[in-house]
Design a protein around this motif. Structure first.
Motif, PDB file in Angstrom:
ATOM      1  N   UNK A  58       0.846  -1.200   0.000  1.00 42.14           N
ATOM      2  CA  UNK A  58       0.000   0.000   0.000  1.00 42.14           C
ATOM      3  C   UNK A  58       0.881   1.249   0.000  1.00 42.14           C
ATOM      4  N   UNK A  59       0.268   2.316  -0.516  1.00 40.16           N
ATOM      5  CA  UNK A  59       1.052   3.524  -0.794  1.00 40.16           C
ATOM      6  C   UNK A  59       0.098   4.704  -0.768  1.00 40.16           C
ATOM      7  N   UNK A  60       0.526   5.819  -0.197  1.00 40.45           N
ATOM      8  CA  UNK A  60      -0.286   7.041  -0.145  1.00 40.45           C
ATOM      9  C   UNK A  60       0.436   8.141  -0.906  1.00 40.45           C
ATOM     10  N   UNK A  61      -0.308   8.834  -1.749  1.00 46.78           N
ATOM     11  CA  UNK A  61       0.189  10.033  -2.424  1.00 46.78           C
ATOM     12  C   UNK A  61      -0.708  11.186  -1.977  1.00 46.78           C
ATOM     13  N   UNK A  62      -0.171  12.086  -1.148  1.00 48.69           N
ATOM     14  CA  UNK A  62      -1.022  13.088  -0.495  1.00 48.69           C
ATOM     15  C   UNK A  62      -0.820  14.469  -1.095  1.00 48.69           C
ATOM     16  N   UNK A  63      -1.946  15.171  -1.252  1.00 47.13           N
ATOM     17  CA  UNK A  63      -1.920  16.558  -1.680  1.00 47.13           C
ATOM     18  C   UNK A  63      -1.683  16.729  -3.173  1.00 47.13           C
ATOM     19  N   UNK A  64      -1.664  17.980  -3.590  1.00 48.81           N
ATOM     20  CA  UNK A  64      -1.474  18.294  -5.004  1.00 48.81           C
ATOM     21  C   UNK A  64      -0.094  17.876  -5.503  1.00 48.81           C
ATOM     22  N   UNK A  65       0.875  17.790  -4.582  1.00 50.74           N
ATOM     23  CA  UNK A  65       2.224  17.375  -4.963  1.00 50.74           C
ATOM     24  C   UNK A  65       2.397  15.860  -4.920  1.00 50.74           C
ATOM     25  N   UNK A  66       1.366  15.153  -4.445  1.00 52.78           N
ATOM     26  CA  UNK A  66       1.401  13.685  -4.359  1.00 52.78           C
ATOM     27  C   UNK A  66       2.624  13.200  -3.564  1.00 52.78           C
ATOM     28  N   UNK A  67       2.737  13.725  -2.322  1.00 54.79           N
ATOM     29  CA  UNK A  67       3.838  13.329  -1.451  1.00 54.79           C
ATOM     30  C   UNK A  67       3.608  11.898  -0.966  1.00 54.79           C
ATOM     31  N   UNK A  68       4.670  11.089  -0.953  1.00 52.42           N
ATOM     32  CA  UNK A  68       4.543   9.647  -0.787  1.00 52.42           C
ATOM     33  C   UNK A  68       4.825   9.151   0.624  1.00 52.42           C
ATOM     34  N   UNK A  77       8.497  -3.087  -4.641  1.00 56.64           N
ATOM     35  CA  UNK A  77       8.099  -2.482  -5.913  1.00 56.64           C
ATOM     36  C   UNK A  77       9.024  -1.326  -6.268  1.00 56.64           C
ATOM     37  N   UNK A  78       9.597  -0.670  -5.264  1.00 58.63           N
ATOM     38  CA  UNK A  78      10.494   0.459  -5.495  1.00 58.63           C
ATOM     39  C   UNK A  78      11.903   0.019  -5.876  1.00 58.63           C
ATOM     40  N   UNK A  79      12.211  -1.268  -5.660  1.00 58.52           N
ATOM     41  CA  UNK A  79      13.533  -1.767  -6.029  1.00 58.52           C
ATOM     42  C   UNK A  79      14.639  -1.141  -5.209  1.00 58.52           C
ATOM     43  N   UNK A  80      15.846  -1.176  -5.770  1.00 56.55           N
ATOM     44  CA  UNK A  80      17.020  -0.678  -5.052  1.00 56.55           C
ATOM     45  C   UNK A  80      17.339   0.783  -5.354  1.00 56.55           C
ATOM     46  N   UNK A  81      16.746   1.331  -6.409  1.00 57.73           N
ATOM     47  CA  UNK A  81      17.112   2.696  -6.805  1.00 57.73           C
ATOM     48  C   UNK A  81      16.095   3.758  -6.384  1.00 57.73           C
ATOM     49  N   UNK A  82      14.917   3.350  -5.887  1.00 60.61           N
ATOM     50  CA  UNK A  82      13.894   4.335  -5.515  1.00 60.61           C
ATOM     51  C   UNK A  82      13.663   4.413  -4.008  1.00 60.61           C
ATOM     52  N   UNK A  83      14.029   3.373  -3.272  1.00 65.60           N
ATOM     53  CA  UNK A  83      13.870   3.362  -1.822  1.00 65.60           C
ATOM     54  C   UNK A  83      15.248   3.567  -1.174  1.00 65.60           C
ATOM     55  N   UNK A  90       7.706  13.712  -4.038  1.00 60.82           N
ATOM     56  CA  UNK A  90       6.569  13.641  -4.945  1.00 60.82           C
ATOM     57  C   UNK A  90       6.603  12.393  -5.815  1.00 60.82           C
ATOM     58  N   UNK A  91       5.415  11.860  -6.092  1.00 61.65           N
ATOM     59  CA  UNK A  91       5.290  10.738  -7.011  1.00 61.65           C
ATOM     60  C   UNK A  91       5.815  11.112  -8.391  1.00 61.65           C
ATOM     61  N   UNK A  92       5.643  12.356  -8.771  1.00 59.56           N
ATOM     62  CA  UNK A  92       6.129  12.796 -10.088  1.00 59.56           C
ATOM     63  C   UNK A  92       7.632  12.567 -10.217  1.00 59.56           C
ATOM     64  N   UNK A  93       8.354  12.723  -9.118  1.00 53.41           N
ATOM     65  CA  UNK A  93       9.805  12.524  -9.129  1.00 53.41           C
ATOM     66  C   UNK A  93      10.175  11.053  -9.088  1.00 53.41           C
ATOM     67  N   UNK A  94       9.553  10.314  -8.177  1.00 51.50           N
ATOM     68  CA  UNK A  94       9.896   8.899  -8.013  1.00 51.50           C
ATOM     69  C   UNK A  94       9.547   8.082  -9.257  1.00 51.50           C
ATOM     70  N   UNK A  95       8.393   8.346  -9.816  1.00 54.15           N
ATOM     71  CA  UNK A  95       7.929   7.576 -10.973  1.00 54.15           C
ATOM     72  C   UNK A  95       7.867   8.451 -12.227  1.00 54.15           C
ATOM     73  N   UNK A  96       8.917   9.228 -12.437  1.00 51.60           N
ATOM     74  CA  UNK A  96       8.938  10.148 -13.574  1.00 51.60           C
ATOM     75  C   UNK A  96       8.844   9.413 -14.905  1.00 51.60           C
TER      76      UNK A  96
END
Length: 383
Positions: A58-68, A77-83, A90-96
């Protein structure tokens, strides 16, 4: 489930939640867009508590910036390079790399529209390279106290390995059909492909049903040494399954029709003892240029863990229904994505309401104001 400890400043500090619970508490949120946790809306605090102790991803993206924020189940799911850098950004950055795909979905959820897909493919760069990843997922709105949508709740199960296994099975079947039409070169290619395949494969001679080629994955599922399989009459090796599938294999040889078995329960003698497992397997005819069945290819992979997990959930739900019925309790269900409520006849009788179209808001009007706080706490705990 992790509990909430009420502090003097009215913020609920989390306890439990595994490793991600510890990382979430240690995070300096004042340096993020979300700010100090003491200012977080109650709806966000409650959802975070529920998420951290949930065994599913489970994962939460909060607010207009989708803070995670995310739990232990989501970490792989994030693997070794995202966690762990994904926490608090922001989700926009993590999953660009996939934002053009998921961004419109997130925007739709922020408008109150839930969305979900099975076996959805996205190309993720989570281990230093781009890979095709498949997921069963749903995006649901998280609402603030005033009813507005404050963020997105993501529930997800990765299905990449399952999808690869099924695709490999389909590709192998077609490849083997082509190879079977050639002579010596086909035999060499067939053996090489079988031995390097990611799923269990066994090739039988159609006339004798003697196993000619067996790979390691097939041996692993069978739970028998390779010398007990390769070069042996198939039904001598798998005598325990012969009463159930001998006619199916005979039909494949005689009629050239593929036989499919999906998630079947199978009692096998593995490692010297009887063991009940679930498998998906295929008997496929390999024909020569004259259309005669020359060999039979058997593809198999075990899915015991997935089937057992699903059945346990179904059993738990059934036990809950039986307990409710035997106790003569009323039952209601709330679909939070649409804020709709469904009740049974016993529930309506207890409440003394006969109108079948009574809404959730109207039901709430029957609750005494002094009891409303207990109701809200009960809902938060059940979540």
């Amino acid at each position: 489930m992790g509990t909430l400890r009420k502090a003097s400043n009215d913020f609920y500090f989390l306890r439990g939640g595994g490793e991600m619970g510890e990382l979430t508490r240690a995070k300096d949120w004042a340096q993020t867009v979300l700010g100090n946790p003491e200012s977080w809306p109650p709806g966000l605090c409650t959802t975070v508590a529920m998420m951290l102790d949930n065994p599913f991803g489970m994962y939460i993206a909060w607010g207009k910036e989708y803070i995670q924020l995310y739990n232990d189940g989501f970490r792989p799911i994030l693997g070794s390079s995202k966690h762990p850098q994904a926490l608090g950004i922001s989700t926009r950055e993590t999953f660009s790399e996939i934002w053009e795909t998921i961004g419109p979905m997130f925007d739709g959820v922020m408008q109150g529209t839930a969305v979900g897909f099975p076996d959805f493919m996205v190309p993720l760069n989570r281990n230093g390279y781009v890979e095709e990843c498949y997921f069963d997922f749903s995006y649901s709105p998280i609402r603030k106290e005033n009813g507005e949508v404050g963020g997105v709740l993501v529930t997800v199960i990765e299905t990449t390995e399952k999808k690869k296994a099924i695709d490999a099975l389909k590709e192998s079947e077609e490849r083997f059909r082509i190879m079977a039409e050639t002579a010596k070169e086909g035999e060499m290619n067939l053996r090489s492909t079988v031995l390097h395949a990611p799923i269990g494969i066994c090739i039988l001679d159609a006339d004798t049903l003697v196993s000619e080629i067996v790979n390691d994955s097939f041996v692993e599922v069978a739970g028998k040494p390779i010398e007990a399989i390769q070069g042996k009459y198939y039904w001598d090796t798998f005598a325990e399954t012969r009463p159930y599938y001998e006619s199916a294999l005979k039909q494949v040889v005689e009629e050239g029709i593929t036989y499919y078995a999906n998630e079947v329960e199978l009692m096998l003698i593995r490692h010297g003892r009887e063991e009940m497992i679930f498998v998906t397997f295929v008997y496929a005819p390999l024909k020569n240029t004259d259309g005669k069945v020359k060999k039979v290819a058997i593809w198999i992979f075990e899915n015991t863990r997935q089937v057992v997990a699903r059945r346990r959930i179904e059993e738990a739900e059934e036990k809950a229904r039986l307990a409710i019925n035997s106790a003569d309790l009323g039952l209601y269900e709330i679909e939070y994505a649409t804020d709709t409520m469904t009740t049974d006849d016993r529930f309506k009788k207890i409440w003394g309401i006969e109108n079948p179209d009574t809404t959730r808001k109207e039901y709430a009007m029957f609750i005494h104001p002094d009891d409303m706080l207990h109701r809200e706490r009960a809902h938060a705990e059940s979540l």
